[in-house]
Design an enzyme around this catalytic site. Sequence first.
Site, short mmCIF file in Angstrom:
data_model
loop_
_atom_site.label_atom_id
_atom_site.label_comp_id
_atom_site.label_asym_id
_atom_site.label_seq_id
_atom_site.Cartn_x
_atom_site.Cartn_y
_atom_site.Cartn_z
CB SER A 76 -0.89 -0.02 1.25
OG SER A 76 -1.46 1.24 1.48
CE1 TYR B 207 -6.07 5.15 -1.70
CE2 TYR B 207 -4.20 5.08 -0.20
CZ TYR B 207 -5.47 4.67 -0.56
OH TYR B 207 -6.14 3.76 0.22
CB THR C 289 -6.95 2.80 -4.46
OG1 THR C 289 -6.25 1.58 -4.26
CG2 THR C 289 -8.24 2.76 -3.67
CE LYS D 262 -8.05 -2.72 -3.32
NZ LYS D 262 -8.51 -1.74 -2.32
CG HIS E 284 -11.32 0.82 0.31
ND1 HIS E 284 -10.55 1.51 -0.59
CD2 HIS E 284 -10.55 0.74 1.43
CE1 HIS E 284 -9.39 1.83 -0.05
NE2 HIS E 284 -9.36 1.38 1.18
NE ARG F 284 -12.70 -5.58 7.59
CZ ARG F 284 -13.27 -4.95 6.55
NH1 ARG F 284 -13.48 -5.58 5.41
NH2 ARG F 284 -13.63 -3.69 6.66
C1 LIG Z 1 -7.35 -2.42 7.61
C2 LIG Z 1 -7.52 -2.24 6.13
C3 LIG Z 1 -6.67 -1.35 5.45
C4 LIG Z 1 -6.80 -1.20 4.07
N1 LIG Z 1 -5.92 -0.38 3.42
C5 LIG Z 1 -6.03 -0.20 2.07
C6 LIG Z 1 -5.11 0.62 1.36
O1 LIG Z 1 -4.18 1.20 1.94
N2 LIG Z 1 -5.29 0.76 0.03
C7 LIG Z 1 -6.29 0.12 -0.65
O2 LIG Z 1 -6.42 0.29 -1.87
N3 LIG Z 1 -7.17 -0.69 0.00
C8 LIG Z 1 -7.05 -0.87 1.33
N4 LIG Z 1 -7.94 -1.70 1.98
C9 LIG Z 1 -8.96 -2.44 1.20
C10 LIG Z 1 -8.44 -3.83 0.77
O3 LIG Z 1 -7.40 -3.73 -0.17
C11 LIG Z 1 -9.57 -4.67 0.15
O4 LIG Z 1 -10.16 -3.96 -0.90
C12 LIG Z 1 -10.66 -5.03 1.18
O5 LIG Z 1 -10.10 -5.28 2.44
C13 LIG Z 1 -11.44 -6.25 0.73
O6 LIG Z 1 -12.44 -6.54 1.64
P1 LIG Z 1 -12.33 -7.69 2.77
O7 LIG Z 1 -11.48 -7.12 3.87
O8 LIG Z 1 -13.73 -7.93 3.18
O9 LIG Z 1 -11.66 -8.89 2.11
C14 LIG Z 1 -7.82 -1.88 3.37
C15 LIG Z 1 -8.67 -2.74 4.05
C16 LIG Z 1 -8.53 -2.94 5.41
C17 LIG Z 1 -9.44 -3.90 6.12
#
Ligand SMILES: Cc1cc2nc3c(=O)[nH]c(=O)nc-3n(C[C@H](O)[C@H](O)[C@H](O)COP(=O)(O)O)c2cc1C
Length: 381
Positions: free
Chosen positions: A109, A132, A158, A254, A278, A333
């Site tokens: 990230s 970003y 993203t 994304k 997200h 997650r």
């Molecule tokens: C704690 C956390 C931090 C995340 N940070 C980012 C990030 O920095 N950039 C991004 O594009 N998506 C981020 N995401 C989204 C994930 O890449 C992904 O799209 C999402 O977690 C998928 O859903 P799920 O957790 O139900 O599998 C984050 C998600 C979580 C739970």
Amino acid sequence: MRLADCHNFHDFRELARQRLPAPIFNYIDGAADDEVTYRRNTESFERCDLVPNVLRGVDAVDLSVTIMGQRLALPVYCSPTALQRLFHHEGERAVAAAAARFGTMFGVSSLGTVSLEDVRKAYATPQVYQFYFHKDRGLNRAMMQRAKEAKVDVMMLTVDSITGGNRERDLRTGFSIPFRLTLGGMLEFARKPMWGINYVTHERFSMPQLDAHVDFGGDALSIGRYFTEMLDPSMTWDDVAQMVREWDGPFCLKGVMSVEDARRAASIGCTGIVLSNHGGRQLDGSRAAFDQLAEVVDAVGDRLDVIMDGGVQRGTHVLKALSLGAKAIGLGRYYLFPLAAAGRPGVERALELMKTELERDMKLMGCRSIGDLSRDNLRFR
Ligand SMILES: Cc1cc2nc3c(=O)[nH]c(=O)nc-3n(C[C@H](O)[C@H](O)[C@H](O)COP(=O)(O)O)c2cc1C
């Protein structure tokens, strides 16, 4: 509870809950507003049933897929997520090592806590850099150049986060970077001293993708303000088209959800799109990616790789998405709770369980390779 007691997503979540200070657990576990989209992401898989075929002589199963030119041994990959060293001191290194062991892709990230160069050097498995888009175009160019020099395989922009989501659990605990904890939030940290000991005895917290450009220390910018002040909400398709040209390699958006946007992504030369809300953390009430998948695959599936993420907790969820036409599925997650629970062995156990489930479920479906899955395998309630 120990790692060996974890047999599914819910077990890992519970172990993470026991080990993390509540504000950090809630940062991972939480989502936007009323968390409706977060809940629906998983529920949407339950509105769809699998229809297996039998007696197909399935002794061995090939789970490999190719997306955006990258061959993955599994149809799932570790989606980029922020702040991983806050969840476990091994952070991105643990996730990259586990992904490499299982021959799959992982993402670093922009808000990652290990440099994209360090993990690129250490592991040969395909690596995504999640980007970003900043107001400062020079900064964007410098970051892309850095990723290019590090030999990142896929650029992933993203596009669902031009402003931060309303995460009310974080407002209650005061979770932010830098920490601005409420008294209640501070007490929660005192209740989990092992986390604190690990935090202070390991490599100092930093965000190496941004450290040279943004000062997150002391009274300086918080992550919330980084989103509102430094990212560019006026970003348009023309800006992205230019990025695609400048990157000149596999490029993925994304957070695309509509058919219209998917078509535009294809027309500006994107190699892939990730249907994603997200993890329910941005626009609450937005549709689950799984519900939106078929119409997007029908519209652009022959022009770019359609990938999805959100709510995936089981091998059968993955098989349903692949049957609808997704080329691969992102995990969030699903690997973050195991990371928080036990570092690298945690993520490895989670991926091992997923691989075992996928192999078993493919056999039960009568399928030898991912290409054998199709919509004929599915019925919606
Ligand atoms: C704690 C956390 C931090 C995340 N940070 C980012 C990030 O920095 N950039 C991004 O594009 N998506 C981020 N995401 C989204 C994930 O890449 C992904 O799209 C999402 O977690 C998928 O859903 P799920 O957790 O139900 O599998 C984050 C998600 C979580 C739970």
